[in-house]
Structure formats: C-alpha cells, structure tokens
Design a protein around this motif. Sequence first.
Motif, PDB file in Angstrom:
ATOM      1  N   ALA A  79      -1.243  12.533   0.274  1.00  0.00           N
ATOM      2  CA  ALA A  79      -0.675  11.810  -0.850  1.00  0.00           C
ATOM      3  C   ALA A  79      -1.219  11.294  -1.857  1.00  0.00           C
ATOM      4  O   ALA A  79      -0.759  10.981  -3.066  1.00  0.00           O
ATOM      5  CB  ALA A  79       0.370  10.925   0.036  1.00  0.00           C
ATOM      6  N   ARG A  80      -2.497  10.760  -1.497  1.00  0.00           N
ATOM      7  CA  ARG A  80      -3.194  10.007  -2.539  1.00  0.00           C
ATOM      8  C   ARG A  80      -4.508  10.923  -2.905  1.00  0.00           C
ATOM      9  O   ARG A  80      -5.339  11.275  -1.704  1.00  0.00           O
ATOM     10  CB  ARG A  80      -3.664   8.729  -1.842  1.00  0.00           C
ATOM     11  CG  ARG A  80      -4.635   7.942  -2.908  1.00  0.00           C
ATOM     12  CD  ARG A  80      -4.640   6.583  -2.538  1.00  0.00           C
ATOM     13  NE  ARG A  80      -5.052   6.191  -1.149  1.00  0.00           N
ATOM     14  CZ  ARG A  80      -5.110   4.866  -0.745  1.00  0.00           C
ATOM     15  NH1 ARG A  80      -5.134   3.957  -1.560  1.00  0.00           N
ATOM     16  NH2 ARG A  80      -5.116   4.903   0.906  1.00  0.00           N
TER      17      ARG A  80
ATOM     18  N   SER B  14      -0.887  10.134  -7.133  1.00  0.00           N
ATOM     19  CA  SER B  14       0.137  10.321  -6.304  1.00  0.00           C
ATOM     20  C   SER B  14       0.376  11.647  -6.470  1.00  0.00           C
ATOM     21  O   SER B  14       1.288  11.936  -7.153  1.00  0.00           O
ATOM     22  CB  SER B  14       1.043   9.383  -6.405  1.00  0.00           C
ATOM     23  OG  SER B  14       1.959   9.525  -5.369  1.00  0.00           O
TER      24      SER B  14
ATOM     25  N   ALA C 252       3.873   8.287   1.852  1.00  0.00           N
ATOM     26  CA  ALA C 252       2.687   7.622   1.658  1.00  0.00           C
ATOM     27  C   ALA C 252       1.939   8.213   3.226  1.00  0.00           C
ATOM     28  O   ALA C 252       0.783   8.529   3.143  1.00  0.00           O
ATOM     29  CB  ALA C 252       2.736   6.193   2.056  1.00  0.00           C
TER      30      ALA C 252
ATOM     31  N   ALA D 289       9.165   5.483   0.674  1.00  0.00           N
ATOM     32  CA  ALA D 289       7.739   5.132   0.218  1.00  0.00           C
ATOM     33  C   ALA D 289       6.831   5.247   1.761  1.00  0.00           C
ATOM     34  O   ALA D 289       5.790   6.022   1.738  1.00  0.00           O
ATOM     35  CB  ALA D 289       7.745   3.547  -0.192  1.00  0.00           C
ATOM     36  N   ASP D 290       7.177   4.902   2.655  1.00  0.00           N
ATOM     37  CA  ASP D 290       6.486   5.192   4.097  1.00  0.00           C
ATOM     38  C   ASP D 290       6.336   6.397   4.176  1.00  0.00           C
ATOM     39  O   ASP D 290       5.271   6.869   5.013  1.00  0.00           O
ATOM     40  CB  ASP D 290       7.137   4.390   5.119  1.00  0.00           C
ATOM     41  CG  ASP D 290       7.292   2.875   4.941  1.00  0.00           C
ATOM     42  OD1 ASP D 290       6.603   2.481   4.267  1.00  0.00           O
ATOM     43  OD2 ASP D 290       8.109   2.136   5.316  1.00  0.00           O
TER      44      ASP D 290
ATOM     45  N   ARG E 229       2.253   1.977  -3.554  1.00  0.00           N
ATOM     46  CA  ARG E 229       1.079   2.194  -4.562  1.00  0.00           C
ATOM     47  C   ARG E 229       0.860   3.801  -4.181  1.00  0.00           C
ATOM     48  O   ARG E 229       0.935   4.568  -5.361  1.00  0.00           O
ATOM     49  CB  ARG E 229      -0.030   1.439  -4.299  1.00  0.00           C
ATOM     50  CG  ARG E 229       0.027   0.166  -4.797  1.00  0.00           C
ATOM     51  CD  ARG E 229      -1.221  -0.683  -4.766  1.00  0.00           C
ATOM     52  NE  ARG E 229      -1.271  -1.869  -4.880  1.00  0.00           N
ATOM     53  CZ  ARG E 229      -1.450  -2.957  -3.982  1.00  0.00           C
ATOM     54  NH1 ARG E 229      -1.522  -2.614  -2.604  1.00  0.00           N
ATOM     55  NH2 ARG E 229      -1.426  -4.298  -4.303  1.00  0.00           N
ATOM     56  N   VAL E 230       0.808   4.070  -2.850  1.00  0.00           N
ATOM     57  CA  VAL E 230       0.538   5.549  -2.531  1.00  0.00           C
ATOM     58  C   VAL E 230       1.588   6.549  -3.066  1.00  0.00           C
ATOM     59  O   VAL E 230       1.344   7.812  -3.290  1.00  0.00           O
ATOM     60  CB  VAL E 230       0.174   5.766  -1.050  1.00  0.00           C
ATOM     61  CG1 VAL E 230      -0.258   7.155  -0.757  1.00  0.00           C
ATOM     62  CG2 VAL E 230      -1.061   4.899  -0.704  1.00  0.00           C
ATOM     63  N   SER E 231       2.749   6.230  -2.836  1.00  0.00           N
ATOM     64  CA  SER E 231       3.859   6.894  -3.063  1.00  0.00           C
ATOM     65  C   SER E 231       4.398   6.746  -4.547  1.00  0.00           C
ATOM     66  O   SER E 231       5.591   7.539  -5.101  1.00  0.00           O
ATOM     67  CB  SER E 231       5.113   6.626  -2.507  1.00  0.00           C
ATOM     68  OG  SER E 231       5.371   5.333  -2.492  1.00  0.00           O
TER      69      SER E 231
ATOM     70  N   GLU F 217       0.833  -1.427   0.036  1.00  0.00           N
ATOM     71  CA  GLU F 217       0.133  -0.038  -0.077  1.00  0.00           C
ATOM     72  C   GLU F 217       0.760   1.285   0.006  1.00  0.00           C
ATOM     73  O   GLU F 217       0.477   2.177  -0.721  1.00  0.00           O
ATOM     74  CB  GLU F 217      -0.971   0.043   1.263  1.00  0.00           C
ATOM     75  CG  GLU F 217      -1.890   1.073   1.412  1.00  0.00           C
ATOM     76  CD  GLU F 217      -2.900   1.295   0.172  1.00  0.00           C
ATOM     77  OE1 GLU F 217      -3.501   2.243   0.128  1.00  0.00           O
ATOM     78  OE2 GLU F 217      -3.032   0.251  -0.543  1.00  0.00           O
ATOM     79  N   ALA F 218       2.027   1.230   0.855  1.00  0.00           N
ATOM     80  CA  ALA F 218       2.799   2.567   0.793  1.00  0.00           C
ATOM     81  C   ALA F 218       3.400   2.895  -0.607  1.00  0.00           C
ATOM     82  O   ALA F 218       3.538   3.783  -1.054  1.00  0.00           O
ATOM     83  CB  ALA F 218       4.053   2.270   1.669  1.00  0.00           C
TER      84      ALA F 218
END
Length: 645
Positions: free
Chosen positions: A459-460, A398, A454, A450-451, A227-229, A224-225
């Motif tokens: 961010a998203r 993103s 995100a 990424a963490d 993808r969001v980043s 998930e991190a």
Amino acid sequence: MACGIGTFFGLRVEPSVAALAGSGALGAGLLALALWRGGEWSGPLGVAVALVLLGFALAGMRAHQVAGPVLGWRYYGPVEGRIVGIDRSASDRLRLTLDRVALARVDPARVPRRVRISLHGEGGIAPVPAQRVMTTAHLAPPSGPVEPGGFDFRRHAWFQGVGAVGYARVPLLAVSPPAGGQRLFAARMALADHVRARLPGQDGAFAAAVMTGDRSGLSLATLEAMRVSNLAHLLAISGLHMGLLAGFVFAAARLILAAIPLVALRWPVKKIAAAVAIAAGAFYLALSGGNVATERAFVMVAVMLVAVMLDRRAFSLRAVAVAAVIVLCLRPEALLGPGFQMSFAATVALVAVFGWLRDAEIPLGPRWLRPVLAVVISSAVAGAATAPVAAAHFNQLSQYGLAANLLSVPLMGLVVMPAAVVAVLLLPLGIDGLPLWVMGQGLRWILGVADRVAALEGARIPVMAPGPWVLPLLALGALVLVLWQGRGRLAGFLPLAAAMLLWAGADRPRLLISDNGGLVGVMTGAGRALSKPRGGGFIAETWLENDGDAVSQKAAHGRWRDDLLAPLRIELVQGRKAARVPRGCGTADLLVFTAEPEVPPAGPCRVITPETLRRSGALALVGQADGLRLQSAAELGGHRLWSPQ
C-alpha cells in the motif's frame, strides 16, 4: 511573487532591512508604471518583475514581523503560561502551546513569546483553553534540520512564534482559572469535547477534527492508516472541507430563497446565496482555529464566491491566481509548505482539466452518470497533480490512494459535511444527536476504508527525497502546460523530464551525523546502517524516509559494522565517562564524541564534539571517493533571522 518569496528563503545571508525596503519600493513603482504605460510585451514583463521584487520584500517583512526571543540554551525548571493550543505530539502525548510565558531566573526580555511542551507525566489537571498553568519542564531551542539541506524546524517554529520546545514529566498544575480572551479557542474545544462525548471512539475524534480542527483525540494508528491510504487530507480542514461546506450552504440557501416567490422575483438569489456561503465559510474558519490550511482554503473559496457575486466565472485560473496572491501576501512562508503546494497544484489541475472538457464539449455520458464521472475525474486529476508533491515532502506514494479516495470523498461531500452543518445549526436546541449519528456513520466508513487499504500489501511505496530543484522544475513544467496556448505548451514537458531525471539520479549522503552526535548513519549497499538500535528515533526515522528505506531503526542498526566507510574509519565515543578518558586518534579518520572531551584528542583525525555540532548542526559526508568532504546544516542554511545567534 512566488519566485521572489522563494529567492528570499533560498538566501544564505539575511538581507538588510534597507534592501527589503528598496525591493518593495522598486517593485511597487515598477508595478504602477507597467500598469499605466506598459505595452503589449513590456506591460506583462514589468508586472512579472515587479511581483518578484514585491514577493521578496513581503517575505522579508513577514520574517521581521514575527521575530521574537528564542531560547539560546537548555533550560530545566518551572514553566508558567497561558494555554493557547492543545494537540498531540509525534509520540502521542498531549501537547500544550503556552503564551505569556514566565521562566525562573530568566530575564523577561529573553523569554520566548510562546513555548510548546509535551506532557509525559501522570496525573495533574486536564488542560482548559485560556487557563494559566505551570509545570517543571525541560526546554530547548527549536532544532535545526536533521540533515544538511533538510526541513528546517527552526524556521518553521520562527513563523509560528514558538521560541522553545520541550517536555514535562511532572503533573500539570493550575495557577488561575481561565480568564477573558481566547473565547473562540474555548468554544472550539468545548464543541470538540461535546462531539467526542456524543460519538465515542475514533469516529468522534475524526468528527471533532473535521468540525473544529482538534486532532488531539486521534490515535497514532488512525493517523498512520489515513496517511498510508492517502486519506490524511480528509483530517485537515482544507480546500475540500471548505469547498464542500460552502457548496452545501450555497445550494441550500439558493434553494430556500428560490422557494419564496416574493424573494425569488425581486432579489438576486444567487448572489445572496454566495454571500451566505462566504459568511458560513468565515464562521468555519473562526471555529477551526484559523490555522494556515483553513485560512488558505477560505481565501480560495471566498474569491470564487465573490466572482459569482460579480457575475464572473467562479472556476477559472484567474480566480486561482488571485487566491494564491492573497494567501502569499498574508503568509509568504506558506509557499514552502506541502499544504500550499498541494492545494494549488490540485486546484490548478482541476480548473484546467474541467475547462478543457467544457471548451472541447466532451460529453460525460447521460445526466445521471455525470456526477459519478465528475468524482472519478476529480479524484484522478487531483491525485496525479499532488502525488509528486506528496512524494517529495512525505517520501511515500500510496499505491491504492485513488481507490480509497473514490470510496471516501463522495461520502464526505454527500453525508459528512451536510450532517456537520445541520448538527451545528441544531446544537443550540440540544437536538444535534441525529445529524451527529449520521456523520459518525459516514466517518466510520471512511476509517474502515483507510484501515483496509493501509493493510494491503504494497500500500505504501517509499520514495527517496528529491534534490532542491526538482519541485521548482515540476511546477514550471506544469504551469507551462496549463497556461501556454497552442503547441508551445508542449515545451512544458522539458522541465518535467529534467525534474524526473534529477529525482531518479538523486544521491544520498554516505555519512550522516546528528546534531548532538548521538546517532550516525552510513549508507551501504543494503541501505543506511545506523549506529544504535534505539534513541534519536525521530532523526533515524527521517533519515530512513529520506533514503526511501522502509525498515525500522532496529533493522537498520543490524547493518552496522566498523568498516562501513573503508578506507575511511569512523570511531564513536559515547557517554561522559568515555569522553573523560584521554585518547589519541589511533587508526580513526573521524572521531565523534557525544559528550565534550576533557582533553582534546591528539592526532591528525577530524574530531567532532557537541560544541562543534552546536555551531555546525547536523553533518553529512558528500562527494565522490576522490573528493569527500563534510557538509554542515549551518553551511547550507546560512545565517538567517531564525539561525542560532
């Protein structure tokens, strides 16, 4: 060719084999005639028409080539088969793909060639590639779209050769040890296990994914991190990885050969290095399992390296077109996937932009600054080219993706991929610890980026799903801008503007009913209201994502009221016990049962039962207040090879 393939998949009636053969023969004849006797205008036009006909025929031939039995009912009982795939499901459970399947009391001719099972039980053996195993599982046919016009999972499974999906809650048992065959799969999983043992935690899971394509060790939080980043593309072995590996091997081989005077003076070092890089890419393709994304990336890289061997320009739109034709000939269904669309969108944009910079002789600053500017330009161009495609398929943008890629992609090229190559070369000697440690440090940095990205607020950005004509119009406009010469290329902005207008004016269905009647969603001024707070989670998540709504299923259920469709009234009858009670329509205009009623309801209302939904698939209420009607997934999907028979 893409237009022909798109036409085949857009049909609602399966074309006959004779029609496919006729299209292929006509296309081949027209292509030969256009190349032999074509004039200045008739030649290119004839080739274009011929490619459309050939694309149509190729897609149909591929659909028939992969045809196999599909389970036509729900099955519960023993399942036995050979392990040919190991990954993780959306619920973070270990998932197996089995071939050579045996089902109890089922005619072997009706047994699917492959089934996919998620393991929800505790205990049992650890799955090993090529091992024959058995368990007791619930199986069902691959599901259709979760809403009319949505992504067709049934079609996707058809081209993967998967005829049934399900889950098991009992332990997995071994029937026989791994036999011959599947050696590459076994080697791939052995390397993944070795990497994860040397690099514990998510660093090792990331390294295994990059080196072998095995993502089974990655947690849902990590996925998930990423993808969001906008860093999820680093997990898939695609064009970036294959290009970095081939580039590193090409440069290293050329440098080593050039350092040997006897070789450098007598042999074409550059061409030999290109051949070595192709061989390295082929090995990487085999090691990674040969999935569609990696196969596509290898074809693109191989075409460019062959151009080097033939003293042609490697990075040109002609090379990209040749690679696209080869990929579409091998797997026409790839055209519909986000991987193909994003890969070629990014490649075309990069070749076009850097070609323009080269031809215009625009300086990129001093020599030491050029690599940095090249990375910045590449990330910005690729991000801009792929953003609309990613938003259309994944319903999100993103906001900080460019920054995340600028902080991560250089490290991927300068540290991670070179260390991976060295680690594989040193593995037989047992001294791969240091390069794997170096690789792990680079991947730890990327995971940290990424963490942190995100976790940033905003961010998203959720995006509503576009209509069916948006992506084709975007592709048409972009190609006109890139391919046309002179001021005429400005005409490409017209389809781009039309696509944006269509996307901005996209309208979501007022009512959605899942294909089993278990979940209902009604659009309100505050967003879609869902009929229950849990259950049908994947369907609920997909509906909300397509709406561009970032709330949870529980929050969407908080919007639910009985009069949401006023003046229309919908009534839900949930469970077998409620379905046994005789009832009339009452004040309801639409009566939805989750179990088959014993007595058909009396009255003028529209009745939706599981049997109705089995034939129609998911339903949507579309249109304006004076012309509302129910539209089914079967109506839009038509009667195709992968449709329920």
